[in-house]
Scaffold this active site. Structure first.
Site, PDB file in Angstrom:
ATOM      1  N   GLY A  90       0.678  -1.128   0.012  1.00  0.00           N
ATOM      2  CA  GLY A  90       0.048   0.068  -0.002  1.00  0.00           C
ATOM      3  C   GLY A  90       0.765   1.237   0.022  1.00  0.00           C
ATOM      4  O   GLY A  90       0.138   2.332   0.001  1.00  0.00           O
TER       5      GLY A  90
ATOM      6  N   GLU B 298       4.025  -6.580   1.434  1.00  0.00           N
ATOM      7  CA  GLU B 298       3.754  -6.817   0.145  1.00  0.00           C
ATOM      8  C   GLU B 298       3.689  -5.538  -0.656  1.00  0.00           C
ATOM      9  O   GLU B 298       2.640  -5.273  -1.279  1.00  0.00           O
ATOM     10  CB  GLU B 298       2.406  -7.682   0.263  1.00  0.00           C
ATOM     11  CG  GLU B 298       2.342  -8.988   0.897  1.00  0.00           C
ATOM     12  CD  GLU B 298       1.052  -9.559   1.153  1.00  0.00           C
ATOM     13  OE1 GLU B 298       0.934 -10.703   1.311  1.00  0.00           O
ATOM     14  OE2 GLU B 298       0.218  -8.651   0.978  1.00  0.00           O
TER      15      GLU B 298
ATOM     16  N   GLY C 203       3.437  -3.482  -4.073  1.00  0.00           N
ATOM     17  CA  GLY C 203       3.143  -3.755  -5.619  1.00  0.00           C
ATOM     18  C   GLY C 203       3.364  -2.508  -6.136  1.00  0.00           C
ATOM     19  O   GLY C 203       4.545  -2.338  -6.970  1.00  0.00           O
ATOM     20  N   ARG C 204       2.356  -1.646  -5.947  1.00  0.00           N
ATOM     21  CA  ARG C 204       2.662  -0.203  -6.791  1.00  0.00           C
ATOM     22  C   ARG C 204       3.984   0.448  -6.734  1.00  0.00           C
ATOM     23  O   ARG C 204       4.646   0.886  -7.686  1.00  0.00           O
ATOM     24  CB  ARG C 204       1.614   0.600  -6.251  1.00  0.00           C
ATOM     25  CG  ARG C 204       1.291   1.754  -6.942  1.00  0.00           C
ATOM     26  CD  ARG C 204       0.304   2.852  -6.147  1.00  0.00           C
ATOM     27  NE  ARG C 204      -0.856   2.305  -5.653  1.00  0.00           N
ATOM     28  CZ  ARG C 204      -2.082   2.283  -6.391  1.00  0.00           C
ATOM     29  NH1 ARG C 204      -1.991   2.898  -7.654  1.00  0.00           N
ATOM     30  NH2 ARG C 204      -2.965   2.066  -5.841  1.00  0.00           N
TER      31      ARG C 204
ATOM     32  N   ARG D  65      -7.453   3.366 -15.206  1.00  0.00           N
ATOM     33  CA  ARG D  65      -7.584   3.931 -14.238  1.00  0.00           C
ATOM     34  C   ARG D  65      -8.463   5.142 -13.947  1.00  0.00           C
ATOM     35  O   ARG D  65      -8.868   5.590 -13.011  1.00  0.00           O
ATOM     36  CB  ARG D  65      -5.897   3.644 -13.522  1.00  0.00           C
ATOM     37  CG  ARG D  65      -5.487   2.577 -13.122  1.00  0.00           C
ATOM     38  CD  ARG D  65      -4.013   2.474 -12.564  1.00  0.00           C
ATOM     39  NE  ARG D  65      -4.441   2.977 -11.086  1.00  0.00           N
ATOM     40  CZ  ARG D  65      -4.241   3.996 -10.381  1.00  0.00           C
ATOM     41  NH1 ARG D  65      -3.750   4.838 -11.092  1.00  0.00           N
ATOM     42  NH2 ARG D  65      -4.529   4.188  -9.320  1.00  0.00           N
TER      43      ARG D  65
ATOM     44  N   TYR E 262     -11.148   4.988 -11.319  1.00  0.00           N
ATOM     45  CA  TYR E 262     -10.967   5.930 -10.196  1.00  0.00           C
ATOM     46  C   TYR E 262     -10.707   7.430 -10.321  1.00  0.00           C
ATOM     47  O   TYR E 262     -10.179   8.123  -9.379  1.00  0.00           O
ATOM     48  CB  TYR E 262      -9.644   5.213  -9.514  1.00  0.00           C
ATOM     49  CG  TYR E 262      -9.443   4.061  -9.616  1.00  0.00           C
ATOM     50  CD1 TYR E 262     -10.198   3.020  -8.704  1.00  0.00           C
ATOM     51  CD2 TYR E 262      -8.262   3.461 -10.295  1.00  0.00           C
ATOM     52  CE1 TYR E 262     -10.002   1.715  -8.781  1.00  0.00           C
ATOM     53  CE2 TYR E 262      -8.325   1.910 -10.048  1.00  0.00           C
ATOM     54  CZ  TYR E 262      -8.854   1.316  -9.421  1.00  0.00           C
ATOM     55  OH  TYR E 262      -8.604  -0.261  -9.351  1.00  0.00           O
TER      56      TYR E 262
ATOM     57  N   CYS F 202     -14.623   3.594 -28.319  1.00  0.00           N
ATOM     58  CA  CYS F 202     -16.114   3.977 -28.304  1.00  0.00           C
ATOM     59  C   CYS F 202     -16.811   4.252 -27.205  1.00  0.00           C
ATOM     60  O   CYS F 202     -17.767   3.458 -26.995  1.00  0.00           O
ATOM     61  CB  CYS F 202     -16.870   3.083 -29.458  1.00  0.00           C
ATOM     62  SG  CYS F 202     -16.158   3.040 -31.109  1.00  0.00           S
TER      63      CYS F 202
ATOM     64  N   TYR G 106      -0.769  -1.811 -12.245  1.00  0.00           N
ATOM     65  CA  TYR G 106      -2.180  -1.577 -12.373  1.00  0.00           C
ATOM     66  C   TYR G 106      -2.563  -0.815 -13.801  1.00  0.00           C
ATOM     67  O   TYR G 106      -3.717  -0.539 -13.777  1.00  0.00           O
ATOM     68  CB  TYR G 106      -2.712  -1.125 -11.369  1.00  0.00           C
ATOM     69  CG  TYR G 106      -2.673  -1.831  -9.935  1.00  0.00           C
ATOM     70  CD1 TYR G 106      -2.844  -2.863  -9.628  1.00  0.00           C
ATOM     71  CD2 TYR G 106      -1.764  -0.899  -8.888  1.00  0.00           C
ATOM     72  CE1 TYR G 106      -2.553  -3.270  -8.312  1.00  0.00           C
ATOM     73  CE2 TYR G 106      -1.510  -1.418  -7.613  1.00  0.00           C
ATOM     74  CZ  TYR G 106      -1.794  -2.657  -7.491  1.00  0.00           C
ATOM     75  OH  TYR G 106      -1.614  -3.460  -6.163  1.00  0.00           O
TER      76      TYR G 106
HETATM   77  N1  LLP Z   1      -1.441  -7.265  -0.757  1.00  0.00           N
HETATM   78  C1  LLP Z   1      -2.672  -7.233  -0.810  1.00  0.00           C
HETATM   79  C2  LLP Z   1      -3.323  -8.221   0.050  1.00  0.00           C
HETATM   80  C3  LLP Z   1      -3.360  -6.385  -1.592  1.00  0.00           C
HETATM   81  O1  LLP Z   1      -4.769  -6.536  -1.652  1.00  0.00           O
HETATM   82  C4  LLP Z   1      -2.703  -5.564  -2.244  1.00  0.00           C
HETATM   83  C5  LLP Z   1      -3.356  -4.702  -3.090  1.00  0.00           C
HETATM   84  C6  LLP Z   1      -1.009  -5.462  -2.194  1.00  0.00           C
HETATM   85  C7  LLP Z   1      -0.815  -6.301  -1.192  1.00  0.00           C
HETATM   86  C8  LLP Z   1      -0.402  -4.301  -3.043  1.00  0.00           C
HETATM   87  O2  LLP Z   1      -0.784  -3.090  -2.537  1.00  0.00           O
HETATM   88  P1  LLP Z   1       0.151  -1.911  -3.371  1.00  0.00           P
HETATM   89  O3  LLP Z   1       1.292  -2.047  -2.658  1.00  0.00           O
HETATM   90  O4  LLP Z   1       0.437  -2.144  -4.605  1.00  0.00           O
HETATM   91  O5  LLP Z   1      -0.592  -0.708  -3.075  1.00  0.00           O
HETATM   92  N2  LLP Z   1      -6.163  -1.538  -8.954  1.00  0.00           N
HETATM   93  C9  LLP Z   1      -5.849  -0.506  -7.905  1.00  0.00           C
HETATM   94  C10 LLP Z   1      -5.064  -1.261  -6.782  1.00  0.00           C
HETATM   95  C11 LLP Z   1      -5.761  -2.148  -6.233  1.00  0.00           C
HETATM   96  C12 LLP Z   1      -4.874  -2.731  -4.944  1.00  0.00           C
HETATM   97  C13 LLP Z   1      -5.372  -4.134  -4.569  1.00  0.00           C
HETATM   98  N3  LLP Z   1      -4.581  -4.695  -3.604  1.00  0.00           N
HETATM   99  C14 LLP Z   1      -5.358   0.748  -8.498  1.00  0.00           C
HETATM  100  O6  LLP Z   1      -5.144   0.757  -9.697  1.00  0.00           O
HETATM  101  O7  LLP Z   1      -5.337   1.724  -7.955  1.00  0.00           O
END
Ligand code: LLP
Length: 441
Positions: A249, A294, A296-297, A334, A338, A365, A394
């Protein structure tokens, strides 16, 4: 742009990434094109990995949350950087294994893992499964009984902290399809249920409080509440969790409304988290749990740039100006989902003064097919290369073939070289799984 990113404007006034001129990339690979900066991805994995060493004595693991961007190359990079990954579907698991990723360092998530996904995970020897339903515990236990093995599991809990970009709230009751609440006893109940399963080894707990979060305190608060919960469960049942997975997150820079964090800032999240977990362990008389995060982003987001070619430019006097590009919501949904904000520039005229504010539209379209609004740009013309920054997370992973457009290919750039990590699709790919039944022939 910060020290880990190789983005710059070169002497030709072109945007450069990973030592590659983006205008040349567009000419060589075509547009739309996802470009990924390998250095940035590796550096971010290393930042988190090293922070766990520095602030927590190495008693933990970074998992790359591969939902942000999943393909063979990224799992291979994660394996080389010595971190783990989290997967949320059979497809992500398959891709990780196909890339040679060690199964024992894979964590499997999901609020509704399919029976066949659980079977795949157990037979592949996935290290940890994060349980999010009672009957999921039953299914894993039965699969393990049949296979004559046992499985490490965590339980997903809701610690009662919900974080948003710049704020967080504490909630007594959680309305979420994810996890079990610590406040109403359900998290402790499933704990007892799993402890009674002969083939499940309950290692501890997982929580994830949100995404694109900047507020350090929200992670600290969640970790503190999780530690309180661990202590309460220990007092009630004698079970002491050995693992605490605090999720992902961490926020990234999209526009100047967001903070531009450096390596030290990201390490700082870990420092704060580790500090809280250690303090709580001491206060509550618990041993230090194995700490998992964890992200990701923040690993891949700022590593990515999408290159488009500008097409139709439509000026609606007194309303707004649209610059349409050869991509759209099929490569980046996105904004449609959002109302996300992005920084956009003309890669071929990156030094020119911005003279107008425009909306970047896609080619689908659908009027909601917008990539970004209110973008400061020089007057764009057909043929300009439009670069959208911070698209590494994403975007590809949420792309579709809507309108039977191609999901763009991706290249990985490093030190002036660029190679495909995802090949272009063809028209044949689009009809590959289509079938004409006999009665339509
Ligand atoms: N762990 C779990 C259990 C998660 O559900 C997520 C993201 C992460 C780790 C990674 O979170 P990050 O570090 O990437 O924030 N599609 C949305 C984002 C959805 C995130 C879902 N879960 C967007 O484009 O903003």
């Amino acid at each position: 742009m910060n020290e880990r990113r190789t983005l710059k404007i070169n002497e030709k006034g072109h945007l450069e990434i990973g030592g590659c001129d983006s205008v040349e990339l567009a000419a060589r690979f075509g547009t739309p094109l996802y470009v990924f900066d390998e250095k940035y991805i590796r550096d971010m994995m290393a930042v988190y990995r090293d922070a766990i060493k520095a602030f927590y004595g190495g008693k933990g693991l970074v998992l790359y949350a591969s939902k942000a961007f999943s393909c063979l190359a990224v799992y291979r990079i994660a394996a080389q950087e010595g971190i783990g990954v989290d997967v949320v579907s059979g497809g992500e698991l398959y891709t990780a294994l196909k890339a040679g990723f060690p199964a024992d360092k894979i964590f499997m998530h999901g609020n509704n893992k399919l029976p066949q996904e659980l079977e795949f995970a157990v037979s592949a020897g996935v290290g940890t499964i994060v349980v999010d339903a009672y009957d999921e515990a039953d299914m894993i236990d039965e699969l393990c009984a049949a296979a004559g093995r046992s499985q490490d599991v965590l339980v997903r809990i809701n610690p009662g902290v919900e974080a948003h970009t710049h704020a967080f709230v504490q909630t007594a009751r959680t309305d979420s399809k994810f996890g079990f609440s610590v406040s109403d006893g359900t998290a402790e109940n499933i704990t007892k249920y799993i402890l009674a399963k002969p083939h499940l080894r309950l290692k501890g707990y997982h929580c994830h409080i949100g995404s694109q979060i900047f507020e350090k305190q929200s992670f600290v608060l969640a970790a503190g509440k999780a530690m309180d919960f661990i202590a309460a469960v220990k007092a009630d049942t004698g079970f002491e969790a050995q693992t605490l997975n605090i999720g992902g997150g961490f926020g990234i820079w999209y526009t100047d409304e967001d903070a531009k964090l450096g390596a030290g800032d990201y390490a700082g999240y870990l420092e704060a988290l580790a500090g809280e977990v250690k303090a709580k362990a001491a206060e509550l008389g618990l041993s230090l749990p194995f700490l998992v995060i964890e992200p990701g982003r923040s690993v891949v987001g700022e590593a990515g740039v999408t290159l488009y070619t500008a097409g139709a430019v439509k000026d609606i006097p007194g309303v707004k100006k649209y610059v349409a590009v050869d991509g759209g919501m099929f490569d980046n949904p996105r904004y449609a989902l959002y109302q996300s904000k992005y920084t956009v520039l003309l890669a071929n005229r990156a030094n020119e003064k911005c003279t107008e504010r425009v909306t970047i539209a896609g080619k689908c379209c659908e009027s909601g097919d917008i990539i970004a609004v209110d973008c400061a740009l020089p007057a764009a013309r057909r043929g300009d290369i439009v670069a959208v920054l911070s698209t590494g997370a994403y975007n590809y992973s949420m792309a579709s073939n809507y309108n039977r457009n191609f999901i763009p290919p991706a290249v990985l750039v490093k030190d002036g070289s660029a190679e495909y990590i995802i090949k272009p699709q063809t028209y044949e790919d689009l009809v590959r799984n289509d079938v004409l039944p006999d009665r339509l022939k």
